[in-house]
Design a protein around this motif. Structure first.
Motif, PDB file in Angstrom:
ATOM      1  N   GLY A   1       7.387  64.341  38.449  1.00 44.29           N
ATOM      2  CA  GLY A   1       8.740  64.016  38.872  1.00 44.29           C
ATOM      3  C   GLY A   1       8.845  63.160  40.127  1.00 44.29           C
ATOM      4  N   MET A   2       7.705  62.712  40.655  1.00 39.94           N
ATOM      5  CA  MET A   2       7.739  61.886  41.880  1.00 39.94           C
ATOM      6  C   MET A   2       8.020  60.427  41.509  1.00 39.94           C
ATOM      7  SD  MET A   2       6.519  63.481  44.748  1.00 39.94           S
ATOM      8  CE  MET A   2       6.388  65.255  44.923  1.00 39.94           C
ATOM      9  N   ARG A   3       8.798  59.779  42.309  1.00 34.50           N
ATOM     10  CA  ARG A   3       8.980  58.339  42.115  1.00 34.50           C
ATOM     11  C   ARG A   3       8.686  57.602  43.417  1.00 34.50           C
ATOM     12  NH1 ARG A   3      14.580  55.807  41.075  1.00 34.50           N
ATOM     13  NH2 ARG A   3      14.773  57.314  39.383  1.00 34.50           N
TER      14      ARG A   3
ATOM     15  N   GLN B   1       9.071  54.065  45.362  1.00 35.65           N
ATOM     16  CA  GLN B   1       9.810  52.796  45.305  1.00 35.65           C
ATOM     17  C   GLN B   1      10.108  52.240  46.699  1.00 35.65           C
ATOM     18  OE1 GLN B   1      13.364  53.824  43.017  1.00 35.65           O
ATOM     19  NE2 GLN B   1      14.608  54.069  44.856  1.00 35.65           N
ATOM     20  N   TRP B   2      10.449  50.986  46.714  1.00 39.59           N
ATOM     21  CA  TRP B   2      10.853  50.306  47.952  1.00 39.59           C
ATOM     22  C   TRP B   2      12.323  50.608  48.204  1.00 39.59           C
ATOM     23  CZ3 TRP B   2       9.186  48.173  52.256  1.00 39.59           C
ATOM     24  CH2 TRP B   2      10.047  47.344  52.998  1.00 39.59           C
ATOM     25  N   GLU B   3      12.660  51.053  49.418  1.00 36.84           N
ATOM     26  CA  GLU B   3      14.051  51.306  49.774  1.00 36.84           C
ATOM     27  C   GLU B   3      14.501  50.297  50.820  1.00 36.84           C
ATOM     28  OE1 GLU B   3      15.568  53.143  47.337  1.00 36.84           O
ATOM     29  OE2 GLU B   3      16.888  53.518  49.033  1.00 36.84           O
ATOM     30  N   PRO B   4      15.344  49.332  50.424  1.00 29.47           N
ATOM     31  CA  PRO B   4      15.773  48.304  51.373  1.00 29.47           C
ATOM     32  C   PRO B   4      16.429  48.906  52.622  1.00 29.47           C
ATOM     33  CG  PRO B   4      16.522  47.781  49.145  1.00 29.47           C
ATOM     34  CD  PRO B   4      15.926  49.150  49.088  1.00 29.47           C
ATOM     35  N   SER B   5      17.266  49.946  52.448  1.00 27.16           N
ATOM     36  CA  SER B   5      17.992  50.472  53.617  1.00 27.16           C
ATOM     37  C   SER B   5      17.049  51.163  54.598  1.00 27.16           C
ATOM     38  CB  SER B   5      19.093  51.426  53.182  1.00 27.16           C
ATOM     39  OG  SER B   5      18.542  52.636  52.714  1.00 27.16           O
ATOM     40  N   GLN B   6      15.898  51.636  54.118  1.00 31.08           N
ATOM     41  CA  GLN B   6      14.919  52.271  55.001  1.00 31.08           C
ATOM     42  C   GLN B   6      13.885  51.263  55.491  1.00 31.08           C
ATOM     43  OE1 GLN B   6      15.218  55.654  55.698  1.00 31.08           O
ATOM     44  NE2 GLN B   6      17.110  55.412  54.517  1.00 31.08           N
TER      45      GLN B   6
ATOM     46  N   LEU C   1      10.178  59.779  46.193  1.00 27.82           N
ATOM     47  CA  LEU C   1      11.356  60.595  45.888  1.00 27.82           C
ATOM     48  C   LEU C   1      10.960  61.753  44.996  1.00 27.82           C
ATOM     49  CD1 LEU C   1      13.592  57.517  45.152  1.00 27.82           C
ATOM     50  CD2 LEU C   1      13.970  59.148  47.007  1.00 27.82           C
ATOM     51  N   TYR C   2      11.527  62.910  45.265  1.00 35.01           N
ATOM     52  CA  TYR C   2      11.265  64.099  44.457  1.00 35.01           C
ATOM     53  C   TYR C   2      12.520  64.969  44.504  1.00 35.01           C
ATOM     54  CZ  TYR C   2      10.184  65.807  49.141  1.00 35.01           C
ATOM     55  OH  TYR C   2      10.249  66.119  50.473  1.00 35.01           O
ATOM     56  N   PRO C   3      12.595  66.016  43.670  1.00 35.47           N
ATOM     57  CA  PRO C   3      13.828  66.801  43.651  1.00 35.47           C
ATOM     58  C   PRO C   3      14.252  67.235  45.054  1.00 35.47           C
ATOM     59  CG  PRO C   3      12.474  67.433  41.809  1.00 35.47           C
ATOM     60  CD  PRO C   3      11.665  66.459  42.626  1.00 35.47           C
TER      61      PRO C   3
ATOM     62  N   GLY D   1      14.564  65.667  47.804  1.00 33.82           N
ATOM     63  CA  GLY D   1      13.934  65.166  49.017  1.00 33.82           C
ATOM     64  C   GLY D   1      13.376  63.758  48.899  1.00 33.82           C
ATOM     65  N   MET D   2      12.948  63.265  50.042  1.00 35.50           N
ATOM     66  CA  MET D   2      12.402  61.916  50.123  1.00 35.50           C
ATOM     67  C   MET D   2      11.432  61.861  51.300  1.00 35.50           C
ATOM     68  SD  MET D   2      14.480  58.392  50.818  1.00 35.50           S
ATOM     69  CE  MET D   2      14.599  58.333  52.585  1.00 35.50           C
TER      70      MET D   2
ATOM     71  N   SER E   1      22.946  54.694  57.261  1.00 31.69           N
ATOM     72  CA  SER E   1      23.184  54.816  55.827  1.00 31.69           C
ATOM     73  C   SER E   1      23.265  56.274  55.414  1.00 31.69           C
ATOM     74  CB  SER E   1      22.009  54.222  55.046  1.00 31.69           C
ATOM     75  OG  SER E   1      21.794  52.898  55.392  1.00 31.69           O
TER      76      SER E   1
ATOM     77  N   ARG F   1      25.273  52.957  46.400  1.00 26.04           N
ATOM     78  CA  ARG F   1      23.865  52.527  46.432  1.00 26.04           C
ATOM     79  C   ARG F   1      23.698  51.383  47.435  1.00 26.04           C
ATOM     80  NH1 ARG F   1      18.879  53.443  46.885  1.00 26.04           N
ATOM     81  NH2 ARG F   1      17.453  52.057  45.794  1.00 26.04           N
TER      82      ARG F   1
ATOM     83  N   GLY G   1      23.150  52.447  50.809  1.00 26.10           N
ATOM     84  CA  GLY G   1      21.808  52.946  51.125  1.00 26.10           C
ATOM     85  C   GLY G   1      21.492  54.318  50.569  1.00 26.10           C
TER      86      GLY G   1
ATOM     87  N   GLN H   1      19.410  59.592  46.942  1.00 29.53           N
ATOM     88  CA  GLN H   1      19.453  60.832  46.165  1.00 29.53           C
ATOM     89  C   GLN H   1      20.857  60.986  45.601  1.00 29.53           C
ATOM     90  OE1 GLN H   1      17.359  63.208  45.265  1.00 29.53           O
ATOM     91  NE2 GLN H   1      15.550  62.941  46.566  1.00 29.53           N
TER      92      GLN H   1
ATOM     93  N   TYR I   1      17.681  58.227  42.605  1.00 28.82           N
ATOM     94  CA  TYR I   1      16.889  59.324  42.058  1.00 28.82           C
ATOM     95  C   TYR I   1      17.897  60.402  41.687  1.00 28.82           C
ATOM     96  CZ  TYR I   1      13.007  62.621  41.628  1.00 28.82           C
ATOM     97  OH  TYR I   1      12.085  63.516  41.149  1.00 28.82           O
TER      98      TYR I   1
ATOM     99  N   HIS J   1      15.761  64.610  37.284  1.00 27.99           N
ATOM    100  CA  HIS J   1      15.496  66.048  37.242  1.00 27.99           C
ATOM    101  C   HIS J   1      16.769  66.838  37.024  1.00 27.99           C
ATOM    102  CE1 HIS J   1      16.503  67.374  41.530  1.00 27.99           C
ATOM    103  NE2 HIS J   1      16.659  66.083  41.570  1.00 27.99           N
TER     104      HIS J   1
ATOM    105  N   PRO K   1      11.282  67.816  35.861  1.00 25.80           N
ATOM    106  CA  PRO K   1      11.128  68.780  36.952  1.00 25.80           C
ATOM    107  C   PRO K   1      12.394  69.650  36.988  1.00 25.80           C
ATOM    108  CG  PRO K   1      10.829  66.523  37.749  1.00 25.80           C
ATOM    109  CD  PRO K   1      11.365  66.435  36.349  1.00 25.80           C
TER     110      PRO K   1
ATOM    111  N   VAL L   1      14.733  72.559  38.921  1.00 24.65           N
ATOM    112  CA  VAL L   1      15.132  73.395  40.048  1.00 24.65           C
ATOM    113  C   VAL L   1      16.010  74.504  39.485  1.00 24.65           C
ATOM    114  CG1 VAL L   1      16.332  73.478  42.266  1.00 24.65           C
ATOM    115  CG2 VAL L   1      15.163  71.379  41.574  1.00 24.65           C
TER     116      VAL L   1
ATOM    117  N   TYR M   1      10.934  74.575  41.232  1.00 27.93           N
ATOM    118  CA  TYR M   1      11.543  74.949  42.508  1.00 27.93           C
ATOM    119  C   TYR M   1      12.555  76.060  42.238  1.00 27.93           C
ATOM    120  CZ  TYR M   1       9.999  70.201  43.783  1.00 27.93           C
ATOM    121  OH  TYR M   1       9.277  69.053  43.990  1.00 27.93           O
TER     122      TYR M   1
END
Lengths: 91, 393
Positions: A15-17, A19-24, A30-32, A34-35, B14, B59, B62, B65, B92, B117, B155, B157, B184
């Motif tokens: 379930g992990m992704r 990726q590039w995050e422009p704003s960061q 990414l995961y359930p 969280g990041m 953001s 989006r 920014g 999730q 995500y 998920h 996944p 939860v 989870y």
């Protein structure tokens, strides 16, 4: 826990992704719920964690950074990432 | 994460977390629901095209999730379209569902659309108790759906809101989560807003129940290490310090309610003060940066004593504005769940009452449904409803 050796195949955790995050202005994982914001070296390794063997990941990194002595660091990172569930290690 | 404590006018950074409350329609009637008491008034839901625009704009801001929530988001027939757009945009995405109304085909279609998920809620470890706190909870169907979520490789939860009536089932709840293969488990003790505040006396557990449940959760956490992550989250009432609600107002979270009202937290609709800005009238960028509501409790300038000079103000940001309002009538005071609040004894008394044997278990629950919602709206919602006037089911 599976020991990580040269022939171990590495994939991202369930379930992990990645990726590039422009704003960061960073790669993230990414995961359930969280990041994780990744630094440059972590993202350089994770980019190659798509089912390749550790030896192939190292080869790719050596091509990208010909002057760096990075094997020990990459191994340490993979062990740590495995512990955190960011990656899966298989045969 | 964003730097906390930016003053209004400064760049708020953001948002990271977007909650799309697609509808307040729901087949369940959980007595601790966080939806507004007057949810039955929300009739004019955003259209598919309006949601698509909102997704793009958030989006752009920014956020990464994304939770599709409600009510029950599966009620919306266009969920697959929204999920597909979210995937395309790089969100995500998480489906926050009761599992009621779900089937294998719909799950597969959502997977195909790019859903990442699923968070499925359970009310208890038995059908009987689930029905007690949520109306007809369809326990067996939810179990089957949890297995299907796993089978399709999502996944998962598993979320359980804990309170007086189900805390003593903690062992069975964790056994169920392990049997169903949850990745989870969120054991979230009830926070007393919305419907939960109305049902507070009936829902508040004794401290003994909480300590026992935490001990069981810790034991299971060890046993399931590496296979199932377990979170046990205390209610602010029992902790002496509030949690950093929303990680600070207007720093991380943005939600949109079914009618297009933008919200800085789940409970914002009931707070007095500036009206909720609507995505039908404003762009999301303006709402996030400029609207009075999103700036209202940003940073630390708005704070009163004891928060204003407190060394911990950057840690919990004054706590929860909804708790502050419900417990004091003023949304800008220090959250009374903090032991430093001059009003803390109101919380302490409630906690002490919950420790008295017997009585609270006899309190009836007012279930969250459209009929009760309309009655409450007509009765004029008072911030401190008297539990004695709540109607028996």
């Amino acid at each position: 826990m599976t020991a990580i050796g040269p022939d171990t195949r590495i994939t991202l955790g369930h379930g992990m992704r990645f990726q590039w995050e422009p704003s960061q202005e960073a790669h993230v994982l990414l995961y359930p719920e969280g990041m994780v914001k990744l630094n440059d070296s972590a993202s350089a390794v994770l980019k190659h964690c798509d089912g390749r063997r550790v030896s192939e990941i190292l080869e790719a990194l050596h091509t990208q950074f010909p002057d760096a002595d990075l094997d020990a660091d990459v191994h340490a990172f993979l062990e740590d990432a495995h512990e955190r569930g960011w990656i899966r290690a298989g045969e | 994460m964003n730097a906390a404590g930016s003053a209004p006018g400064n760049d708020p950074g953001s948002p990271l977390w977007f909650l799309a409350e697609l509808t307040y329609r729901c087949p369940l009637q959980c007595a601790y629901c966080s939806n507004p008491l007057d949810f039955a008034r929300y009739r004019e839901e955003l259209t598919t095209d309006e949601w698509l625009r909102v997704l793009r704009e958030v989006r752009q801001l920014g956020a990464v999730q994304l939770g599709f929530s409600g009510g029950e988001p599966l009620v919306r027939k266009d969920l697959e379209i929204l999920v597909a757009e979210a995937r395309k945009l790089g969100f995500y995405s998480n489906l926050i569902t009761s599992g009621v109304g779900l089937d294998g085909d719909r799950l597969a279609a959502l997977k195909e659309a790019g859903l990442d998920h699923v968070q499925i809620s359970f009310q208890a470890a038995t059908a009987e108790l689930s029905d007690d706190v949520a109306g007809r909870a369809q326990f067996a169907h939810k179990e089957a759906m949890a297995r299907e979520i796993r089978r399709q490789g999502y996944p998962m939860v598993l979320n359980v809101v804990l309170h007086r009536r189900n805390l003593d089932q903690i062992e069975e709840i964790l056994q169920m989560a392990a049997d169903l293969g949850a990745d989870y488990v969120e054991l979230a003790n009830t926070q007393y807003h919305g419907w939960a505040y109305l049902n507070r006396t009936a829902l508040m557990p004794s401290r003994r129940q909480l300590l026992h449940a935490e001990e069981v959760a810790n034991r299971w956490r060890k046993r399931m290490e590496g296979r199932m992550k377990i979170y046990f989250i205390w209610s602010d009432y029992y902790e002496g310090r509030p949690k950093p609600c929303m990680n600070g107002w207007g720093t991380t979270f943005i939600g949109v309610a079914p009618d297009g009202s933008a919200i800085p937290c789940h409970g914002a609709a009931m707070l007095p003060g500036p009206a909720l800005p609507s995505v039908r009238e404003h762009g999301l960028d303006w709402i996030w940066r400029e609207s009075e509501l999103f700036n209202r409790f940003r940073g630390t300038e708005w704070m009163q004593e004891p928060c204003r000079s407190c060394p911990e103000r950057g840690k919990d940001f004054g706590g929860c504005r909804c708790q502050a309002y419900l417990l004091s009538g003023d949304a800008a005071v220090t959250d009374p769940t903090c032991s430093l609040s001059p009003l803390h004894e109101r919380v302490r008394h409630a906690v002490e009452r919950a420790d008295l044997p017997g009585a609270p278990a006899e309190q009836p629950l007012l279930l969250r449904n459209a009929r009760h919602s309309r009655q409450l709206s007509e009765a004029e919602n008072s911030p401190e409803p008297d539990p004695a006037t709540t109607e028996q089911r």
